[in-house]
Design an enzyme around this catalytic site. Structure first.
Site, short mmCIF file in Angstrom:
data_model
loop_
_atom_site.label_atom_id
_atom_site.label_comp_id
_atom_site.label_asym_id
_atom_site.label_seq_id
_atom_site.Cartn_x
_atom_site.Cartn_y
_atom_site.Cartn_z
N ASP A 180 -8.28 -6.13 -4.14
CA ASP A 180 -7.61 -7.08 -5.05
C ASP A 180 -7.10 -8.27 -4.26
O ASP A 180 -7.15 -8.29 -3.03
CB ASP A 180 -6.47 -6.37 -5.82
CG ASP A 180 -5.36 -5.87 -4.90
OD1 ASP A 180 -5.66 -5.50 -3.75
OD2 ASP A 180 -4.19 -5.84 -5.33
N HIS A 494 -15.32 -1.37 -3.53
CA HIS A 494 -14.47 -2.02 -4.53
C HIS A 494 -13.74 -3.15 -3.81
O HIS A 494 -12.65 -2.96 -3.25
CB HIS A 494 -13.48 -1.01 -5.12
CG HIS A 494 -12.62 -1.59 -6.21
ND1 HIS A 494 -13.01 -1.60 -7.53
CD2 HIS A 494 -11.41 -2.18 -6.19
CE1 HIS A 494 -12.07 -2.17 -8.27
NE2 HIS A 494 -11.07 -2.53 -7.48
N ASP A 540 -20.12 5.71 -3.65
CA ASP A 540 -20.42 4.36 -3.17
C ASP A 540 -20.78 3.47 -4.36
O ASP A 540 -21.94 3.13 -4.58
CB ASP A 540 -21.54 4.37 -2.13
CG ASP A 540 -21.78 2.97 -1.56
OD1 ASP A 540 -20.92 2.09 -1.80
OD2 ASP A 540 -22.80 2.76 -0.89
N GLU A 549 -12.55 1.60 -2.14
CA GLU A 549 -11.90 0.30 -1.95
C GLU A 549 -11.71 0.09 -0.44
O GLU A 549 -11.88 1.01 0.36
CB GLU A 549 -10.55 0.25 -2.69
CG GLU A 549 -9.96 -1.17 -2.73
CD GLU A 549 -8.83 -1.37 -3.75
OE1 GLU A 549 -8.53 -0.43 -4.49
OE2 GLU A 549 -8.27 -2.47 -3.78
O1 G3I Z 1 1.48 11.77 -0.98
C1 G3I Z 1 0.97 12.55 -2.05
C2 G3I Z 1 0.74 13.96 -1.59
O2 G3I Z 1 1.97 14.53 -1.25
C3 G3I Z 1 0.05 14.74 -2.71
O3 G3I Z 1 -0.27 16.00 -2.24
C4 G3I Z 1 -1.22 14.02 -3.13
C5 G3I Z 1 -1.92 14.70 -4.28
O4 G3I Z 1 -2.59 13.82 -5.10
O5 G3I Z 1 -0.90 12.72 -3.53
C6 G3I Z 1 -0.32 11.94 -2.51
O6 G3I Z 1 -0.03 10.69 -3.01
C7 G3I Z 1 -1.09 9.82 -3.23
C8 G3I Z 1 -0.88 8.65 -2.29
O7 G3I Z 1 -1.72 7.62 -2.63
C9 G3I Z 1 -1.18 9.04 -0.83
O8 G3I Z 1 -0.92 7.99 0.04
C10 G3I Z 1 -1.07 9.43 -4.68
O9 G3I Z 1 -1.50 10.52 -5.47
C11 G3I Z 1 -1.97 8.25 -4.88
O10 G3I Z 1 -1.91 7.82 -6.23
C12 G3I Z 1 -1.57 7.15 -3.95
O11 G3I Z 1 -2.47 6.16 -4.00
C13 G3I Z 1 -2.08 4.84 -3.63
C14 G3I Z 1 -2.74 3.91 -4.61
O12 G3I Z 1 -2.53 2.56 -4.23
C15 G3I Z 1 -2.24 4.10 -6.03
O13 G3I Z 1 -0.89 3.81 -6.11
C16 G3I Z 1 -2.61 4.58 -2.21
O14 G3I Z 1 -1.85 5.32 -1.26
C17 G3I Z 1 -2.52 3.10 -1.89
O15 G3I Z 1 -3.20 2.88 -0.67
C18 G3I Z 1 -3.15 2.27 -2.99
O16 G3I Z 1 -2.93 0.92 -2.71
C19 G3I Z 1 -3.64 -0.03 -3.48
C20 G3I Z 1 -2.60 -1.02 -4.01
O17 G3I Z 1 -1.75 -0.37 -4.93
C21 G3I Z 1 -3.25 -2.25 -4.66
N1 G3I Z 1 -4.22 -2.83 -3.75
C22 G3I Z 1 -5.26 -1.91 -3.35
C23 G3I Z 1 -4.67 -0.73 -2.60
C24 G3I Z 1 -5.73 0.21 -2.07
O18 G3I Z 1 -6.35 0.97 -3.06
O1 9MR Z 2 -8.90 -3.49 -8.53
C1 9MR Z 2 -7.76 -2.66 -8.53
C2 9MR Z 2 -7.56 -2.03 -7.17
O2 9MR Z 2 -7.33 -3.02 -6.20
C3 9MR Z 2 -6.44 -1.01 -7.23
O3 9MR Z 2 -6.38 -0.26 -6.02
C4 9MR Z 2 -6.65 -0.04 -8.37
C5 9MR Z 2 -5.50 0.94 -8.51
O4 9MR Z 2 -4.30 0.27 -8.73
O5 9MR Z 2 -6.79 -0.73 -9.57
C6 9MR Z 2 -7.90 -1.60 -9.59
O6 9MR Z 2 -7.96 -2.21 -10.84
C7 9MR Z 2 -8.44 -1.38 -11.88
C8 9MR Z 2 -7.31 -0.98 -12.80
O7 9MR Z 2 -6.36 -0.19 -12.15
C9 9MR Z 2 -7.86 -0.24 -14.01
N1 9MR Z 2 -8.89 -1.02 -14.66
C10 9MR Z 2 -10.01 -1.37 -13.79
C11 9MR Z 2 -9.55 -2.13 -12.58
C12 9MR Z 2 -10.72 -2.35 -11.61
O8 9MR Z 2 -11.47 -3.42 -11.92
#
Ligand code: G3I
Ligand code: 9MR
Length: 570
Positions: A180, A494, A540, A549
């Site tokens: 993003d 992604h 992929d 991503e």
């Molecule tokens: O830490 C828990 C763990 O204790 C548990 O056992 C496990 C089971 O599902 O979940 C773990 O947490 C997860 C966490 O990532 C681990 O770091 C959450 O479920 C999971 O939802 C969370 O995902 C994060 C994701 O955003 C959604 O919020 C990722 O860490 C984080 O890297 C990712 O970041 C996104 C930004 O929001 C937006 N930009 C892109 C970026 C990368 O995808």
């Molecule tokens: O593109 C978004 C990505 O950077 C984030 O990690 C992800 C989770 O927050 O969300 C992606 O956006 C999606 C959104 O959450 C749900 N609708 C589809 C989007 C992807 O195009």
């Protein structure tokens, strides 16, 4: 069945695949430095010996016996290990086992990871907000300027007396977070620190690594020019009136899959949080230290960074529990974290190193909960340990580094123990397969490297090498998880520019998040995941933001570990 035949797979290739047809023998596709431990994973059931053959002539140069068969929980596969550490002659090779296709070709050579490390840093250059990238810097990935962020609105959640809702501020530069186009302080914190640490620990390597950044030739090491692009942005995220730091700079919703210059929705700074203030304080204090030798180029910069760090710290102490709450009109990433003791610990460590002050010292040395095997964006305490151990000689009380050393060695010992018990000789636990699992592997390698730097025990470096190998092909999908590097790598990350730029190959040098059985993206994917097994749960396809991503915090340990292995493996 997670290994489709070549034919079955070919049908999916155009659209993006659950995973490409896998050769059976899994090895680091980038290869090895000559003195490194060299392991490959071979499916059990094949022969019990292996050969390393010269890729050009097919001539065997090394023979060995496979280890005993054992099943890896994370993949459900029964495997055997091929150990060819004894082969130290530079060359290009394949691994051959009767009844198996040969492995992909790989190199043994003194510079095995140079191009990879440069490519992984160049990915940040290509990820810059607020700059047009010309062909001289970006080659085919040249693009127009996007997201100038010179007129950013203060969101209601971030309003303050001197900056009410709707106030326009300038907050240009920085790196886009990931696939993003938003910019988040928490994730910038660990990313920027890890790159600064890479330079601080291995300056000789980076002083020779030409990266072709727009500023190349200005007398700074290129990697630091790249880091400064993000530090300049981070500095603008602090409210000069109170020292507080905005959590993120973002659109209201995620942009479409378009190039940066086509994404023109209004941008906002959203909510000041304690985590943002502390991560900011830690990075600014570390940057004031690492960049001090270059102050002549920018008089006063280090002092400004340190002053910014201290005022962010003061805000955090006055607001110790402001966690991020996503406002109802904002839908982008949250980086929300309820536990802030680790952020306090990291910031205090960096500020203690910088100032020697007692109150920072007390917070830096406060007791830490149990063994923590690796840092992550929401678990930053190990970053403070890394700095304290590195800076031992410069601490007001050098013995204060003892605790950090103990924590690092406890983490590394735990990782080594897990690895000894692992059929695939990896430090990862099955529970490590979360969103961004590839970076979990590399952050574990980063911790192991710290232990090696403190003790010079080979077991730590060998374990780090294995975790690194995992991300570059020694995994059950036979994927190098870095775009553009290795025999088989992601084609459909992604990542908005990779999707929208009209070029078939994705932007190179990016580590994808990797296998994640959470599959939180399944609802947005028409193509299903082929497996729910933790280490196979990878798709992929550009729809797959939970496993495919890219992100600035995931590439940073790749940059670090590649540099470390190049610098330490001898
Ligand atoms: O830490 C828990 C763990 O204790 C548990 O056992 C496990 C089971 O599902 O979940 C773990 O947490 C997860 C966490 O990532 C681990 O770091 C959450 O479920 C999971 O939802 C969370 O995902 C994060 C994701 O955003 C959604 O919020 C990722 O860490 C984080 O890297 C990712 O970041 C996104 C930004 O929001 C937006 N930009 C892109 C970026 C990368 O995808
Ligand atoms: O593109 C978004 C990505 O950077 C984030 O990690 C992800 C989770 O927050 O969300 C992606 O956006 C999606 C959104 O959450 C749900 N609708 C589809 C989007 C992807 O195009």
């Amino acid at each position: 069945m997670h290994r489709p035949t070549l034919l079955a797979c070919a049908a999916f290739l155009a659209a993006g695949t659950a995973h490409a047809a896998a050769a059976g023998i899994d090895v680091n596709q980038l290869g090895f430095l000559p003195a490194a431990q060299k392991l490959a994973v071979v499916p059990a059931g094949a022969g019990s010996t292996f050969k390393i053959v010269d890729a050009a002539s097919g001539k065997a140069v090394f023979e060995g016996t496979l280890g005993p068969a054992a099943t890896w929980d994370a993949s459900g596969e029964s495997v055997r290990i091929a150990d060819f550490s004894g082969l130290r002659t530079a060359g290009t090779y394949r691994i051959a086992v009767a009844g198996q296709p040969d492995s992909p070709a790989f190199v043994i050579g003194a510079d095995a990871y140079r191009a990879l490390d440069a490519g992984a840093i160049h990915a940040y250059t290509l990820q810059r907000a607020g700059i047009a990238l010309d062909a001289r810097v970006a080659g085919p990935y040249a693009r127009a300027l996007g997201h100038p962020d010179d007129k950013v609105l203060v969101h209601a959640s971030a309003a303050s007396p001197k900056r009410p809702e709707g106030t326009v501020i300038a907050s240009p530069k920085g790196w886009y977070d990931a696939g993003d186009y938003n910019k988040y302080i928490v994730n910038s914190g660990i990313s920027t620190y890890t790159l600064l640490a890479a330079y601080e620990h291995f300056p000789a390597w980076f002083d020779k690594l030409a990266l072709n950044v727009p500023e190349s030739g200005n007398g700074m090491p290129d990697i630091l020019d790249e880091v400064l692009w993000n530090l300049d942005w981070m500095a603008t995220m602090q409210d000069p009136d109170d020292g507080g730091v905005y959590h993120k700079l973002t659109n209201k919703r995620f942009d479409g899959m378009v190039m940066p210059d086509r994404a023109t929705a209004p941008r906002y700074v959203v909510q000041k949080t304690t985590a943002a203030a502390l991560d900011f304080a830690a990075v600014m204090a570390a940057a004031s230290r690492v960049l001090a030798p270059f102050d002549a180029k920018a008089p006063g910069r280090s002092q400004r960074y340190l002053a910014a760090a201290e005022s962010a710290w003061r805000w955090a102490v006055e607001h110790p529990a402001v966690t991020y709450r996503q406002p109802p009109d904002i839908a982008t990433g949250t980086y929300d974290d309820e536990k802030l003791d680790d952020e306090f610990s990291w910031a205090a460590s960096e500020l203690y190193i910088a100032t020697g002050k007692d109150d920072y010292r007390a917070r830096a040395l406060a007791a830490a909960p149990g063994v923590q095997t690796a840092p992550g964006w929401s678990d930053v305490r190990p970053l403070g340990w890394i700095s304290l151990a590195q800076q031992r000689a410069h601490l007001k009380h050098p013995d204060d580094a003892d605790g950090a050393r103990r924590h690092i060695l406890a983490a590394a010992d735990e990782l080594v123990a897990r690895r000894q018990a692992s059929p695939v000789r990896l430090p990862m636990a099955t529970s490590d397969f979360v969103w961004g699992s590839n970076a979990v592997a590399l952050n574990q390698a980063l911790m192991l490297v710290q232990a090696y730097r403190l003790t010079h025990k080979a077991a730590y470096l060998d374990a780090a090498q294995s975790a690194f190998d995992y991300t570059l092909g020694r995994n059950p999908l036979g994927m190098s998880y870095v775009t553009g590097f290795g025999a088989r790598s992601p084609m459909h990350p992604h990542h908005r520019p990779s999707v929208a730029d009209g070029i078939a190959a994705p932007v190179p040098g990016w580590l994808v998040g990797g296998p994640n059985p959470g599959q939180q993206d399944a609802k947005d994917c028409r193509v299903g995941y082929a497996s729910k097994a933790p280490a196979l749960s990878y798709l992929d396809n550009a729809c797959a933001y939970a496993s495919n991503e890219v992100a600035i915090n995931w590439n940073a340990p790749l940059v670090y570990v590649a540099a470390a292995l190049q610098s330490l493996e001898r």
